[in-house]
Design a protein around this motif. Structure first.
Motif, mmCIF file in Angstrom:
data_model
loop_
_atom_site.group_PDB
_atom_site.id
_atom_site.type_symbol
_atom_site.label_atom_id
_atom_site.label_comp_id
_atom_site.label_asym_id
_atom_site.label_seq_id
_atom_site.Cartn_x
_atom_site.Cartn_y
_atom_site.Cartn_z
ATOM 1 N N PHE A 87 49.036 37.614 31.500
ATOM 2 C CA PHE A 87 48.578 37.518 32.880
ATOM 3 C C PHE A 87 47.056 37.693 32.971
ATOM 4 O O PHE A 87 46.393 36.976 33.727
ATOM 5 N N LEU A 88 46.495 38.613 32.201
ATOM 6 C CA LEU A 88 45.037 38.782 32.207
ATOM 7 C C LEU A 88 44.342 37.522 31.700
ATOM 8 O O LEU A 88 43.285 37.136 32.214
ATOM 9 N N HIS A 89 44.936 36.873 30.715
ATOM 10 C CA HIS A 89 44.392 35.606 30.216
ATOM 11 C C HIS A 89 44.376 34.569 31.345
ATOM 12 O O HIS A 89 43.402 33.826 31.498
ATOM 13 N N LEU A 90 45.438 34.529 32.142
ATOM 14 C CA LEU A 90 45.475 33.620 33.294
ATOM 15 C C LEU A 90 44.310 33.916 34.237
ATOM 16 O O LEU A 90 43.631 32.998 34.705
ATOM 17 N N LEU A 91 44.051 35.199 34.524
ATOM 18 C CA LEU A 91 42.952 35.555 35.431
ATOM 19 C C LEU A 91 41.604 35.095 34.889
ATOM 20 O O LEU A 91 40.772 34.557 35.626
ATOM 21 N N VAL A 92 41.380 35.290 33.595
ATOM 22 C CA VAL A 92 40.107 34.884 32.971
ATOM 23 C C VAL A 92 39.965 33.361 33.006
ATOM 24 O O VAL A 92 38.912 32.833 33.391
ATOM 25 N N GLU A 93 41.011 32.645 32.621
ATOM 26 C CA GLU A 93 40.945 31.177 32.578
ATOM 27 C C GLU A 93 40.795 30.584 33.984
ATOM 28 O O GLU A 93 40.039 29.627 34.179
ATOM 29 N N ALA A 94 41.492 31.141 34.960
ATOM 30 C CA ALA A 94 41.371 30.642 36.334
ATOM 31 C C ALA A 94 39.940 30.820 36.840
ATOM 32 O O ALA A 94 39.369 29.922 37.467
ATOM 33 N N ALA A 95 39.338 31.966 36.552
ATOM 34 C CA ALA A 95 37.948 32.193 36.965
ATOM 35 C C ALA A 95 37.018 31.177 36.311
ATOM 36 O O ALA A 95 36.052 30.719 36.924
ATOM 37 N N VAL B 170 37.505 28.091 35.701
ATOM 38 C CA VAL B 170 37.530 26.768 36.342
ATOM 39 C C VAL B 170 37.317 26.877 37.852
ATOM 40 O O VAL B 170 37.449 25.894 38.573
ATOM 41 N N GLY B 171 36.998 28.085 38.318
ATOM 42 C CA GLY B 171 36.672 28.264 39.730
ATOM 43 C C GLY B 171 37.857 28.476 40.649
ATOM 44 O O GLY B 171 37.732 28.306 41.863
ATOM 45 N N LEU B 172 38.997 28.877 40.112
ATOM 46 C CA LEU B 172 40.168 29.149 40.946
ATOM 47 C C LEU B 172 40.305 30.646 41.196
ATOM 48 O O LEU B 172 40.112 31.453 40.290
ATOM 49 N N ARG B 173 40.638 31.015 42.408
ATOM 50 C CA ARG B 173 40.959 32.395 42.757
ATOM 51 C C ARG B 173 42.423 32.629 42.429
ATOM 52 O O ARG B 173 43.231 31.697 42.466
ATOM 53 N N VAL B 174 42.770 33.872 42.141
ATOM 54 C CA VAL B 174 44.169 34.236 41.927
ATOM 55 C C VAL B 174 44.506 35.329 42.926
ATOM 56 O O VAL B 174 43.883 36.393 42.933
ATOM 57 N N TYR B 175 45.476 35.044 43.794
ATOM 58 C CA TYR B 175 45.915 35.985 44.805
ATOM 59 C C TYR B 175 47.217 36.598 44.321
ATOM 60 O O TYR B 175 48.215 35.896 44.169
ATOM 61 N N TRP B 176 47.169 37.913 44.054
ATOM 62 C CA TRP B 176 48.356 38.558 43.507
ATOM 63 C C TRP B 176 48.503 39.990 43.986
ATOM 64 O O TRP B 176 47.536 40.689 44.199
ATOM 65 N N GLU B 177 49.737 40.367 44.193
ATOM 66 C CA GLU B 177 50.096 41.751 44.501
ATOM 67 C C GLU B 177 50.470 42.395 43.187
ATOM 68 O O GLU B 177 51.085 41.748 42.329
ATOM 69 N N GLY B 178 50.118 43.667 43.000
ATOM 70 C CA GLY B 178 50.521 44.290 41.763
ATOM 71 C C GLY B 178 49.895 45.641 41.528
ATOM 72 O O GLY B 178 49.174 46.178 42.366
ATOM 73 N N THR B 179 50.193 46.160 40.334
ATOM 74 C CA THR B 179 49.710 47.474 39.934
ATOM 75 C C THR B 179 49.231 47.428 38.491
ATOM 76 O O THR B 179 49.618 46.548 37.723
ATOM 77 N N LEU B 180 48.393 48.398 38.161
ATOM 78 C CA LEU B 180 47.940 48.600 36.788
ATOM 79 C C LEU B 180 48.598 49.888 36.296
ATOM 80 O O LEU B 180 48.473 50.931 36.920
ATOM 81 N N ASP B 181 49.311 49.785 35.194
ATOM 82 C CA ASP B 181 50.016 50.937 34.644
ATOM 83 C C ASP B 181 49.526 51.164 33.213
ATOM 84 O O ASP B 181 50.020 50.543 32.281
ATOM 85 N N GLY B 182 48.503 52.005 33.080
ATOM 86 C CA GLY B 182 47.946 52.276 31.760
ATOM 87 C C GLY B 182 46.928 51.241 31.307
ATOM 88 O O GLY B 182 46.395 51.335 30.212
ATOM 89 N N VAL B 183 46.644 50.261 32.138
ATOM 90 C CA VAL B 183 45.626 49.247 31.844
ATOM 91 C C VAL B 183 44.379 49.653 32.625
ATOM 92 O O VAL B 183 44.443 49.821 33.847
ATOM 93 N N PRO B 184 43.246 49.837 31.959
ATOM 94 C CA PRO B 184 42.044 50.295 32.668
ATOM 95 C C PRO B 184 41.498 49.236 33.622
ATOM 96 O O PRO B 184 41.421 48.064 33.284
ATOM 97 N N ALA B 185 41.116 49.679 34.814
ATOM 98 C CA ALA B 185 40.581 48.749 35.816
ATOM 99 C C ALA B 185 39.115 48.404 35.566
ATOM 100 O O ALA B 185 38.682 47.292 35.852
#
Length: 191
Positions: free
Chosen positions: A58-66, A68-83
């Motif tokens: 999922f993080l790879h998706l966020l990096v790749e979308a950025a 090509v100029g696409l925003r990613v709108y998502w609900e969620g939580t970070l559990d042990g992953v540093p923000a």
């Protein structure tokens, strides 16, 4: 424009996306070329350090979308992953509120030169850093780990240096460890 028409227009500019899918960079660029403004993730996502494959995908998706100029709108939580290292990416929302400010554009980028790479890091508003580093080993590592990959023993030292600078995220433990380069690589969505 009425509120309903505005909502309809906004929804037609977002491609619905299942968080378990991994679209290619070409697919994401195609969305951008066809007028899409972003991806709407269909269900909440839990980024858990204990689930490194799903979190890294999922993080790879966020990096790749950025890239090509696409925003990613998502609900969620970070559990042990540093923000902290992720603040250049679109944040998760909880009850519609982003966990960190939505970046105006990519705040951590990498550009490749003939025998060097330039990393521009604007994640910390008070400390804009531009670093030019040799392609060997750093640029090569940023390219190799641009997709979630198990670390190779000869890469561990360089990865540790990149991780200390917040340029690589390491997820999981022994036997299931994955590394992901975090800088956004631009791929212009030209037709």
């Amino acid at each position: 424009m009425s509120e309903r028409a505005s909502a309809t227009r906004r929804s037609t500019l977002l491609a619905r996306h299942d968080p378990d899918e991994s679209p290619t960079r070409d697919t994401l660029a195609s969305h951008a070329r066809h007028g899409m403004r972003g991806l709407l993730i269909e269900r909440p996502v839990r980024l858990a350090a204990a689930e490194p494959v799903a979190a890294a995908r999922f993080l790879h998706l966020l990096v790749e979308a950025a890239g090509v100029g696409l925003r990613v709108y998502w609900e969620g939580t970070l559990d042990g992953v540093p923000a902290g290292p992720l603040r250049h990416l679109d944040p998760p929302r909880q009850n519609g509120t982003p966990l960190w400010p939505v970046p105006p554009g990519p705040l951590l980028t990498v550009r490749r030169g003939p025998d060097f790479v330039t990393v521009e890091d604007m994640r910390d508003p008070g400390a804009h850093r531009r670093s030019t580093v040799p392609d060997q080993p750093y640029g090569e590592l940023l390219r190799r780990y641009a997709v979630p990959t198990a670390p190779r023993p000869p890469d561990r030292r360089g990865l540790a240096e990149l991780e200390a600078r917040g340029l690589v995220l390491r997820l999981g433990g022994p036997g299931e460890e994955l590394c992901l380069a975090l800088p956004v690589r631009f791929a212009y969505a030209r037709s």
